[in-house]
Design a protein around this motif. Structure first.
Motif, mmCIF file in Angstrom:
data_model
loop_
_atom_site.group_PDB
_atom_site.id
_atom_site.type_symbol
_atom_site.label_atom_id
_atom_site.label_comp_id
_atom_site.label_asym_id
_atom_site.label_seq_id
_atom_site.Cartn_x
_atom_site.Cartn_y
_atom_site.Cartn_z
ATOM 1 N N SER A 388 -3.927 -28.198 -11.250
ATOM 2 C CA SER A 388 -3.984 -28.755 -9.910
ATOM 3 C C SER A 388 -5.137 -28.103 -9.151
ATOM 4 O O SER A 388 -5.356 -26.887 -9.276
ATOM 5 C CB SER A 388 -2.677 -28.492 -9.164
ATOM 6 O OG SER A 388 -2.851 -28.744 -7.772
ATOM 7 N N PRO A 389 -5.887 -28.872 -8.341
ATOM 8 C CA PRO A 389 -6.954 -28.268 -7.547
ATOM 9 C C PRO A 389 -6.426 -27.393 -6.410
ATOM 10 O O PRO A 389 -7.202 -26.680 -5.765
ATOM 11 C CB PRO A 389 -7.715 -29.479 -7.002
ATOM 12 C CG PRO A 389 -6.707 -30.567 -6.954
ATOM 13 C CD PRO A 389 -5.811 -30.335 -8.132
ATOM 14 N N ASN A 390 -5.100 -27.439 -6.192
ATOM 15 C CA ASN A 390 -4.518 -26.711 -5.058
ATOM 16 C C ASN A 390 -3.885 -25.378 -5.445
ATOM 17 O O ASN A 390 -3.266 -24.727 -4.601
ATOM 18 C CB ASN A 390 -3.458 -27.584 -4.376
ATOM 19 C CG ASN A 390 -4.063 -28.807 -3.725
ATOM 20 O OD1 ASN A 390 -5.203 -28.787 -3.299
ATOM 21 N ND2 ASN A 390 -3.297 -29.891 -3.640
ATOM 22 N N GLY A 391 -4.013 -24.994 -6.705
ATOM 23 C CA GLY A 391 -3.426 -23.729 -7.118
ATOM 24 C C GLY A 391 -2.665 -23.851 -8.418
ATOM 25 O O GLY A 391 -2.835 -24.821 -9.172
ATOM 26 N N THR A 392 -1.812 -22.868 -8.679
ATOM 27 C CA THR A 392 -1.052 -22.847 -9.930
ATOM 28 C C THR A 392 -0.168 -24.090 -10.048
ATOM 29 O O THR A 392 0.550 -24.449 -9.119
ATOM 30 C CB THR A 392 -0.175 -21.587 -9.988
ATOM 31 O OG1 THR A 392 -1.017 -20.429 -9.860
ATOM 32 C CG2 THR A 392 0.580 -21.516 -11.308
ATOM 33 N N ALA A 393 -0.236 -24.732 -11.171
ATOM 34 C CA ALA A 393 0.490 -25.987 -11.380
ATOM 35 C C ALA A 393 2.000 -25.775 -11.281
ATOM 36 O O ALA A 393 2.540 -24.750 -11.703
ATOM 37 C CB ALA A 393 0.139 -26.580 -12.737
ATOM 38 N N THR A 394 2.675 -26.802 -10.719
ATOM 39 C CA THR A 394 4.124 -26.797 -10.555
ATOM 40 C C THR A 394 4.725 -27.948 -11.364
ATOM 41 O O THR A 394 4.173 -29.056 -11.393
ATOM 42 C CB THR A 394 4.501 -26.964 -9.074
ATOM 43 O OG1 THR A 394 3.900 -25.920 -8.309
ATOM 44 C CG2 THR A 394 6.013 -26.907 -8.891
ATOM 45 N N TYR A 395 5.882 -27.662 -11.989
ATOM 46 C CA TYR A 395 6.551 -28.642 -12.844
ATOM 47 C C TYR A 395 7.974 -28.844 -12.313
ATOM 48 O O TYR A 395 8.786 -27.921 -12.344
ATOM 49 C CB TYR A 395 6.586 -28.155 -14.289
ATOM 50 C CG TYR A 395 5.239 -27.682 -14.791
ATOM 51 C CD1 TYR A 395 4.371 -28.566 -15.422
ATOM 52 C CD2 TYR A 395 4.834 -26.363 -14.612
ATOM 53 C CE1 TYR A 395 3.128 -28.147 -15.878
ATOM 54 C CE2 TYR A 395 3.585 -25.934 -15.063
ATOM 55 C CZ TYR A 395 2.744 -26.828 -15.690
ATOM 56 O OH TYR A 395 1.507 -26.400 -16.132
ATOM 57 N N VAL A 396 8.272 -30.035 -11.818
ATOM 58 C CA VAL A 396 9.562 -30.324 -11.192
ATOM 59 C C VAL A 396 10.463 -31.029 -12.191
ATOM 60 O O VAL A 396 10.056 -31.992 -12.844
ATOM 61 C CB VAL A 396 9.377 -31.200 -9.935
ATOM 62 C CG1 VAL A 396 10.720 -31.604 -9.352
ATOM 63 C CG2 VAL A 396 8.524 -30.466 -8.899
ATOM 64 N N CYS A 397 11.703 -30.555 -12.317
ATOM 65 C CA CYS A 397 12.662 -31.169 -13.233
ATOM 66 C C CYS A 397 14.031 -31.255 -12.570
ATOM 67 O O CYS A 397 14.451 -30.341 -11.853
ATOM 68 C CB CYS A 397 12.811 -30.356 -14.515
ATOM 69 S SG CYS A 397 11.265 -30.054 -15.406
ATOM 70 N N LYS A 398 14.732 -32.362 -12.847
ATOM 71 C CA LYS A 398 16.097 -32.537 -12.358
ATOM 72 C C LYS A 398 16.883 -33.337 -13.389
ATOM 73 O O LYS A 398 16.443 -34.403 -13.836
ATOM 74 C CB LYS A 398 16.089 -33.283 -11.016
ATOM 75 C CG LYS A 398 17.479 -33.574 -10.462
ATOM 76 C CD LYS A 398 17.398 -34.386 -9.190
ATOM 77 C CE LYS A 398 18.788 -34.748 -8.675
ATOM 78 N NZ LYS A 398 18.722 -35.587 -7.454
ATOM 79 N N ASN A 399 18.032 -32.814 -13.776
ATOM 80 C CA ASN A 399 18.920 -33.474 -14.737
ATOM 81 C C ASN A 399 18.251 -33.700 -16.094
ATOM 82 O O ASN A 399 18.509 -34.699 -16.771
ATOM 83 C CB ASN A 399 19.447 -34.807 -14.186
ATOM 84 C CG ASN A 399 20.719 -34.632 -13.378
ATOM 85 O OD1 ASN A 399 21.451 -33.669 -13.552
ATOM 86 N ND2 ASN A 399 20.964 -35.558 -12.473
#
Length: 414
Positions: A388-399
């Protein structure tokens, strides 16, 4: 105005038929010119060469009437010229051929077995007129569908067909989806160049490259798509699909769905392989979208059942893509209703291999968003490298029941 006798003579002058053998004909359509409708002559050529023949479209054709070319057997279509549909919305919207699902209609319904369309020609659907009209009256159906009162036709539908190859075709300015594969099997598209790009302040709308519905063994390969909706969309009951070697620009991704829109209906998408796709300036890259449940038995906005199974996304490159990997099991569904009525359309056996590249940053640092309203099982990822150009990549998970099979660390939705 033509009488019956003079009209028959006129059509004969506009259709050249060469008989090579007792079983083989070549039907060359001569363009009338002067802005007159070539549609009847094109339909006549297909009727004349419907079995074992070749239809030659090597001119510039103005088409103001429905192309309904059905009952074809082992027919070659040499399209080296241009077929341009007239921009007459008041005429085309009611006269285009209606196919029920999401109110889709078409300028050209092509049907039969053993059909080969080739020649490097062009289909021009005059989309700008439709997009400008749609901007003034955004009359659409649910989830990217059309509407009965403002039907926006598809330039080419392959319907009720088997063993069809479409190659070397340029498609310009579709009012709606560019290609619809409808209740067909063993259909291959290769070397297709699609451009649905607006040149006014009004954007295109629902300009999917391909929509596949109730079809089996479909291949789409070696093509370039410039649009602003799904590059390829696997609609209900699409099975055994191969998508490879595509360049998709400005799109909403390679999309499974949308599915589960109609309560009481069963939607299946299974055995799909997506490989070697570059996605640039897009909303998504590898996408699955499923409606949530519904308390209403006759709902047309969720509540359908079925499953998504055995889906592989491999070797995809994301270049400035908002969310490169995405699952949404509450698609177009109120979140409160979705929480109370989770989707009954299951998602399982989905695998991501070597999905790499960059997000656009429009979703902050999120590069993966996998959110299921009911448990999604056997979801795996290997070789993921997204920044991501905005910083450390985030990975969202649900269920997601198999987070241990993902090669990134999940966080809960905000």
């Amino acid at each position: 105005m033509f009488g019956a006798t003079s009209l028959t003579a006129f059509l004969a002058l506009s259709l050249s038929v060469l008989t090579l053998t007792s079983a083989q004909k070549v039907c060359q359509v001569k363009a009338i010119g002067g802005g007159q409708d070539d549609g009847p002559n094109i339909n006549a050529a297909f009727a004349e060469c419907a079995t074992g023949g070749t239809v030659v479209l090597d001119g510039y054709y103005v088409v103001d009437s429905l192309l309904f070319t059905t009952g074809l057997t082992n027919v070659n279509i040499e399209l080296s010229g241009t077929v341009q549909y007239t921009p007459d919305i008041a005429k085309w919207s009611p006269q285009s051929y209606f196919m029920t699902f999401q109110n889709a209609t078409t300028f050209w319904f092509l049907s039969g077995t053993g059909i080969h369309l080739y020649g490097g020609g062009t289909l021009d659907a005059n989309g700008q007129v439709w997009w400008d009209a749609f901007a003034l009256n955004p009359n659409a159906g649910t989830a990217g569908g059309s509407s009965r009162s403002f039907a926006r036709p598809v330039p080419l539908t392959v319907g009720n067909s088997t063993n069809v190859t479409i190659e070397g075709l340029t498609m310009i300015g579709s009012p709606f989806w560019n290609n619809f594969v409808y209740q067909s099997s063993y259909v291959t598209y290769t070397g297709i160049n699609i451009s649905s790009v607006s040149y006014s302040v009004n954007p295109t709308s629902n300009s999917d490259g391909w929509d596949i519905y109730r079809s089996d063994h479909i291949t789409i390969t070696n093509s370039t798509i410039n649009n602003d909706d799904d590059c390829v969309s696997f609609k209900p009951n699409s099975t055994n699909i191969i998508v490879s070697n595509l360049h998709c620009n400005g799109s909403h991704g390679i999309s499974v769905g949308s599915l589960g829109q109609y309560a009481g209906e069963t939607d299946i998408v299974a055995n799909v392989s997506v490989n070697n796709v570059t996605m640039r300036d897009a909303q998504y890259a590898a996408r699955i979208k499923v409606f949530g449940g519904s308390p209403y038995a006759n709902s047309t906005a969720g509540g359908g059942s079925g499953y998504v199974k055995n889906i592989t996304f491999a070797n995809m490159i994301a270049q400035s893509v908002d969310t490169p990997i995405y699952i949404n099991q509450c698609y177009s569904t109120n979140l409160t209703i979705c929480a109370e009525y989770p989707s009954t359309l299951s998602i399982s056996d989905v695998h991501y291999y070597n999905i790499t590249g960059t997000s656009s940053g429009r979703e902050g640092t999120v590069v993966v968003d996998l959110e299921c309203s009911a448990p999604c099982t056997d979801i795996t990822a290997v070789g993921t490298s997204l920044m991501s150009p905005n910083g450390t990549a985030t990975y969202v998970c649900k269920n997601i029941t198999t987070v241990s099979e993902l090669d990134f660390n999940c966080t809960a939705p905000a």
